[in-house]
Design a protein around this motif. Structure first.
Motif, PDB file in Angstrom:
ATOM      1  N   PRO A  77       0.817  -1.213   0.000  1.00 39.68           N
ATOM      2  CA  PRO A  77       0.000   0.000   0.000  1.00 39.68           C
ATOM      3  C   PRO A  77       0.854   1.267   0.000  1.00 39.68           C
ATOM      4  O   PRO A  77       1.849   1.356   0.718  1.00 39.68           O
ATOM      5  CB  PRO A  77      -0.830  -0.111   1.280  1.00 39.68           C
ATOM      6  CG  PRO A  77      -0.099  -1.084   2.139  1.00 39.68           C
ATOM      7  CD  PRO A  77       0.618  -2.021   1.215  1.00 39.68           C
ATOM      8  N   ALA A  78       0.428   2.260  -0.794  1.00 37.31           N
ATOM      9  CA  ALA A  78       1.185   3.504  -0.945  1.00 37.31           C
ATOM     10  C   ALA A  78       1.267   4.289   0.356  1.00 37.31           C
ATOM     11  O   ALA A  78       2.282   4.931   0.629  1.00 37.31           O
ATOM     12  CB  ALA A  78       0.550   4.361  -2.039  1.00 37.31           C
ATOM     13  N   SER A  79       0.229   4.235   1.176  1.00 42.56           N
ATOM     14  CA  SER A  79       0.185   5.146   2.319  1.00 42.56           C
ATOM     15  C   SER A  79       0.580   4.471   3.629  1.00 42.56           C
ATOM     16  O   SER A  79       0.283   4.985   4.698  1.00 42.56           O
ATOM     17  CB  SER A  79      -1.207   5.771   2.427  1.00 42.56           C
ATOM     18  OG  SER A  79      -2.163   4.767   2.657  1.00 42.56           O
ATOM     19  N   GLU A  80       1.259   3.307   3.549  1.00 45.72           N
ATOM     20  CA  GLU A  80       1.756   2.673   4.767  1.00 45.72           C
ATOM     21  C   GLU A  80       3.251   2.384   4.614  1.00 45.72           C
ATOM     22  O   GLU A  80       3.763   2.314   3.495  1.00 45.72           O
ATOM     23  CB  GLU A  80       0.984   1.374   5.052  1.00 45.72           C
ATOM     24  CG  GLU A  80      -0.501   1.637   5.300  1.00 45.72           C
ATOM     25  CD  GLU A  80      -1.276   0.429   5.831  1.00 45.72           C
ATOM     26  OE1 GLU A  80      -0.719  -0.684   5.869  1.00 45.72           O
ATOM     27  OE2 GLU A  80      -2.438   0.634   6.201  1.00 45.72           O
ATOM     28  N   THR A  81       3.925   2.214   5.738  1.00 43.10           N
ATOM     29  CA  THR A  81       5.347   1.886   5.724  1.00 43.10           C
ATOM     30  C   THR A  81       5.503   0.374   5.633  1.00 43.10           C
ATOM     31  O   THR A  81       5.118  -0.351   6.547  1.00 43.10           O
ATOM     32  CB  THR A  81       6.023   2.410   7.010  1.00 43.10           C
ATOM     33  OG1 THR A  81       5.774   3.814   7.089  1.00 43.10           O
ATOM     34  CG2 THR A  81       7.516   2.145   6.988  1.00 43.10           C
ATOM     35  N   ILE A  82       6.037  -0.094   4.505  1.00 39.86           N
ATOM     36  CA  ILE A  82       6.180  -1.528   4.250  1.00 39.86           C
ATOM     37  C   ILE A  82       7.655  -1.813   3.989  1.00 39.86           C
ATOM     38  O   ILE A  82       8.247  -1.216   3.088  1.00 39.86           O
ATOM     39  CB  ILE A  82       5.361  -1.941   2.999  1.00 39.86           C
ATOM     40  CG1 ILE A  82       3.882  -1.523   3.114  1.00 39.86           C
ATOM     41  CG2 ILE A  82       5.506  -3.445   2.727  1.00 39.86           C
ATOM     42  CD1 ILE A  82       3.113  -2.190   4.235  1.00 39.86           C
ATOM     43  N   PRO A  83       8.276  -2.713   4.767  1.00 39.52           N
ATOM     44  CA  PRO A  83       9.698  -2.991   4.566  1.00 39.52           C
ATOM     45  C   PRO A  83       9.976  -3.499   3.143  1.00 39.52           C
ATOM     46  O   PRO A  83       9.254  -4.353   2.647  1.00 39.52           O
ATOM     47  CB  PRO A  83      10.008  -4.082   5.596  1.00 39.52           C
ATOM     48  CG  PRO A  83       8.695  -4.591   6.078  1.00 39.52           C
ATOM     49  CD  PRO A  83       7.678  -3.531   5.834  1.00 39.52           C
ATOM     50  N   GLY A  84      10.994  -2.931   2.497  1.00 36.43           N
ATOM     51  CA  GLY A  84      11.427  -3.419   1.195  1.00 36.43           C
ATOM     52  C   GLY A  84      10.492  -3.119   0.042  1.00 36.43           C
ATOM     53  O   GLY A  84      10.710  -3.615  -1.071  1.00 36.43           O
TER      54      GLY A  84
END
Ligand code: ZN
Ligand code: FE
Length: 255
Positions: A77-84
């Protein structure tokens, strides 16, 4: 070999879904890398992509370990912090994985988290923690109205679409649903089927959109019997379906 979707159990009750053919695979929400490594090795599959629905640790915890081993794109998702994360997705975007000959369309489905997304391909819905069989995700970062709008997007998908939820919560959800909607014969059938599956040690999932429309109280708040059950529980008049949904979600939280 046609594509298959395989559940890789993780933690207590998570499923990491693996879409595979004879040679290649993608995984959805790998909260733990170990079950993924084990399956890919056992089946001699090459990982081609990682799909993430939202930022919770039980959905992303294995991403970095997988990336240390495989150089693959990470969709999230664009609006969340996702590792890698290598590609940031929003409603209407598409994800093409050539090796598996599959194209997903992205749905924004806020409610459980603010940026939660779902992946839809013909016949397949990876819905993360937004929709569960006979239930829905808790509202950690969203409002009841947002969650209702998200669930309405799923309700509009073709009925035979298989629904791959990320937790085995179905039996507990059905206990609640039976309390809310005791006269629903489809729900009684579903309860029997799920009990048989769980007794046999197999997942209750995937469900289908049709099954959920017939049995999931959170998709049925427009129906008079569900609205009436919510109103009885709240002991007040509920003016709108959102009011009924709100009562249902809070009732389930304490059930
Ligand atoms: Zn979650
Ligand atoms: Fe989760």
């Amino acid at each position: 070999m046609l594509n298959q979707v395989i559940p890789l159990p993780a933690f207590l009750d998570n499923y990491i879904w693996c879409l595979r053919n004879a040679t290649d695979a993608l995984v959805v929400d790998p909260g733990d890398a170990e079950p993924v490594f084990a399956y890919l090795k056992q089946e001699r599959l090459r990982l081609r992509a990682i799909l993430v629905t939202h930022h919770h640790a039980d959905h992303v915890g294995g991403v970095e370990a997988l990336l240390a081993e495989y150089n693959v794109p990470v969709f999230g998702p664009a609006s969340e912090t996702i590792p890698g994360r290598t590609r940031a997705l929003r409603e209407g975007d598409t994800v093409v994985v050539d090796a598996l000959d599959v194209t997903f369309r992205i749905l924004d489905v806020p409610g459980h988290t603010a940026g939660h997304i779902a992946y839809f391909a013909p016949g397949i819905l990876f819905c993360g923690d937004t929709l569960f069989s006979a239930g829905c995700g808790r509202l950690f970062e969203g409002t009841p109205a947002q969650m209702m709008a998200s669930l309405a997007k799923f309700a509009a998908l073709p009925g035979p679409t298989r629904v791959y939820c990320t937790h085995e919560y179905t039996a507990a959800n059905i206990r609640f649903a039976r309390t809310v909607d005791p006269d629903n014969l489809d729900l009684a059938d579903r309860e029997r089927d799920v009990r048989a599956a769980r007794d046999a040690g197999t997942p209750s999932l995937p469900s289908t959109i049709t099954t959920e429309l017939d049995t999931n109280p959170f998709l049925r708040v427009h129906r008079p019997e569900i609205a009436a059950a919510a109103a009885r529980h709240a002991n007040r008049l509920l003016a709108t379906p959102v009011d009924a949904f709100t009562v249902l979600r809070e009732w389930k939280n304490r059930f």
